[in-house]
Design an enzyme around this catalytic site. Structure first.
Site, PDB file in Angstrom:
ATOM      1  N   TYR A 194       0.878  -1.052  -0.207  1.00 28.00           N
ATOM      2  CA  TYR A 194       0.024  -0.009  -0.002  1.00 28.00           C
ATOM      3  C   TYR A 194       0.945   1.312  -0.236  1.00 28.00           C
ATOM      4  CZ  TYR A 194      -3.638  -3.153   1.604  1.00 28.00           C
ATOM      5  OH  TYR A 194      -4.466  -4.410   1.761  1.00 28.00           O
ATOM      6  N   GLY A 197     -23.792   3.668  -3.274  1.00 32.03           N
ATOM      7  CA  GLY A 197     -24.847   3.453  -4.112  1.00 32.03           C
ATOM      8  C   GLY A 197     -24.396   3.450  -5.771  1.00 32.03           C
ATOM      9  N   SER A 210     -13.377  -5.406   2.081  1.00 34.28           N
ATOM     10  CA  SER A 210     -14.410  -4.889   1.267  1.00 34.28           C
ATOM     11  C   SER A 210     -15.663  -5.375   2.026  1.00 34.28           C
ATOM     12  CB  SER A 210     -14.053  -5.239  -0.135  1.00 34.28           C
ATOM     13  OG  SER A 210     -12.812  -4.760  -0.569  1.00 34.28           O
ATOM     14  N   PRO A 211     -16.177  -5.154   3.133  1.00 40.61           N
ATOM     15  CA  PRO A 211     -17.400  -5.639   3.488  1.00 40.61           C
ATOM     16  C   PRO A 211     -18.455  -4.833   2.972  1.00 40.61           C
ATOM     17  CG  PRO A 211     -16.599  -4.589   4.995  1.00 40.61           C
ATOM     18  CD  PRO A 211     -15.437  -4.748   3.989  1.00 40.61           C
ATOM     19  N   GLY A 265     -17.633   0.154  -1.488  1.00 35.80           N
ATOM     20  CA  GLY A 265     -18.146   1.444  -1.404  1.00 35.80           C
ATOM     21  C   GLY A 265     -19.507   1.364  -1.937  1.00 35.80           C
ATOM     22  N   PHE A 266     -19.723   0.221  -2.587  1.00 37.22           N
ATOM     23  CA  PHE A 266     -21.113   0.454  -3.555  1.00 37.22           C
ATOM     24  C   PHE A 266     -22.058   0.039  -2.624  1.00 37.22           C
ATOM     25  CE2 PHE A 266     -24.450  -2.535  -5.288  1.00 37.22           C
ATOM     26  CZ  PHE A 266     -24.659  -1.739  -6.406  1.00 37.22           C
TER      27      PHE A 266
END
Length: 341
Positions: free
Chosen positions: A61, A216, A206-207, A211-212
Site C-alpha cells: 500500500y 450506491g 471490502s465488506p 463502497g458500493f
C-alpha cells in the site's frame, strides 16, 4: 474513554481483536490520491479511542507509505493499544508480481518491522500466494519468524481451501483474509467451512462492496480519476444496471430496519459469526462513526434469510477484479515434492 467496540477471538491461538477493524489501504493508495497525513493520523487515533484495535495495512500500500503512516500514528503510547496486521507477497516493480520464497519472506518481514518501527508484527499475512513456491516452504520461513519473535500470528489472504489446509499443517493459521460482502459470497462454498473446521478466524475485507453499499449505484461519479475502483467489472455500465436492482432492494430493507444500506450490509457480515471480523476502510471520521453504528443493528434470522435471497451468489454481475489480478482461485502452489530450492 469506554470502548464502543466489543472484542472477538480471532482464530484458536489466543489473538483477541475488536469486532470491527480498520482497513488503512485507502488512506495512502488505490482509492484516489493519498490523503493528508495529519487527517489520517487523527482518524486512526479516533478509531483507537473508540475501541478499534485491529489495524490492517500491507507493504504494497503506497507502496510502503501506508506502513510508515501507521508508524507515525502509533507513536506516543498507541502501539500497545492495537494489533498490527500487515502483509507481504506482492511486488510492484513496474508490474504485479507475487513472491513467496524464504529469502523474500524474511527480507519483506524485516523491511516491514523497520518501517513500522516495531519489534514484532502481531498478524503477518501472505497477501497473495506464489504458485511457484510450495506453500509448505513459505510457511516454513514464517514459522521461523514466529519462533524468533518477529511475528506473533500467521495469516493468509486470498488462499484456496486446499492451500489453507496445507499451510495450517505446517504452522497454525490464525486468520484468513478474504473479500466477503453481500455482493461477494463465493467464499461461503468452500473457504469459510474450511476455516471453521480448522479453527481459523475470518477477516472480511471490502465488506461494503468497495463502497458500493455506501455510495450506491452512482458511486462512479464520485470517484477520483486515479481511483482503481473505476475499472472494477461490477461497476461498468454493462453490469451496473443489473447490480442496481440488488442495491435498491437492500436499501428498501434498510429503510424498514431504520438504518442505512451500508450499515445493513456491514451488519450482515458482523452477524456471520463471532469468528468474523470485518475491516471496512475509510478516510473520514464521520464515515467511521457510521460504520460503528452497524454494531447496533440487530438482524433476525428472517432478516438474514431475506438479505441472502436478495443477494444470492449469482445475483451480482461482473467479476471482483479485472484480468490479471490473482485471487484464491489462482492459489494452488507446487506440491512440496516438486520443490528445488
Amino acid at each position: 474513554m469506554a470502548s464502543r467496540v466489543p472484542r472477538r477471538q480471532l482464530g484458536s491461538q489466543g489473538l483477541e481483536v475488536s469486532a470491527l477493524g480498520l482497513g488503512c489501504m485507502g488512506m495512502s493508495d488505490l482509492y484516489g490520491a493519498p490523503k493528508p497525513e495529519p487527517d489520517m493520523i487523527k482518524l486512526i487515533h479516533h478509531a483507537i479511542n473508540a475501541g478499534v484495535t485491529l489495524l490492517d495495512t500491507s507493504d504494497v500500500y503506497g507502496p510502503k507509505t501506508n506502513e510508515i503512516l501507521l508508524c507515525k500514528a502509533l507513536k506516543g503510547g498507541m502501539r500497545d493499544k492495537v494489533q498490527l496486521a500487515t502483509k507481504f507477497g506482492i511486488k510492484l516493480d513496474g508490474s504485479w508480481e507475487v513472491q513467496g520464497d524464504p529469502a523474500y519472506v524474511r527480507a519483506a518481514c524485516e523491511a516491514s518491522l523497520k518501517r513500522l518501527e516495531v519489534d514484532c508484527i502481531d498478524l503477518y499475512y501472505q497477501h497473495r500466494i506464489d504458485t511457484s513456491v510450495p506453500i509448505e516452504i513459505t510457511m516454513g520461513e514464517l514459522k521461523k519468524l514466529v519462533e524468533e519473535g518477529k511475528i506473533k500470528y500467521v495469516g493468509l489472504s486470498e488462499a484456496s481451501a486446499s492451500t489453507i489446509r496445507r499451510a495450517h499443517a505446517v504452522h497454525p493459521i490464525t486468520a484468513v483474509q478474504l473479500e466477503w460482502s453481500l455482493q461477494s459470497r463465493d467464499v461461503e462454498e468452500e473457504i469459510i467451512p474450511t476455516c471453521r473446521e480448522l479453527g481459523i478466524g475470518i477477516v472480511a475485507y471490502s465488506p461494503l462492496g468497495r463502497g458500493f453499499f455506501s455510495h450506491g449505484p452512482n458511486m462512479l461519479e464520485k470517484l477520483e480519476e486515479s481511483d482503481a475502483r473505476k475499472y472494477l467489472p461490477r461497476l461498468q455500465p454493462e453490469n451496473l444496471e443489473h447490480n442496481k436492482i440488488m442495491y435498491e432492494r437492500i436499501n428498501d430493507l434498510a429503510t424498514k430496519k431504520g438504518c442505512t444500506t451500508s450499515q445493513l450490509a456491514l451488519a450482515w457480515v458482523l452477524h456471520q459469526g463471532n469468528d468474523v471480523v470485518p475491516i471496512p476502510g475509510t478516510t473520514k471520521i464521520e464515515n467511521f462513526e457510521h460504520n460503528i453504528g452497524a454494531l447496533s443493528v440487530k438482524l433476525t434470522p428472517e432478516d438474514m434469510a431475506e438479505l441472502e435471497s436478495i443477494a444470492s451468489p449469482d445475483s451480482i454481475k461482473g467479476d471482483r477484479y479485472g484480468a490479471g489480478f490473482k485471487t484464491y482461485k489462482d492459489s494452488e502452489t507446487l506440491p512440496l515434492s516438486a520443490w528445488k530450492a
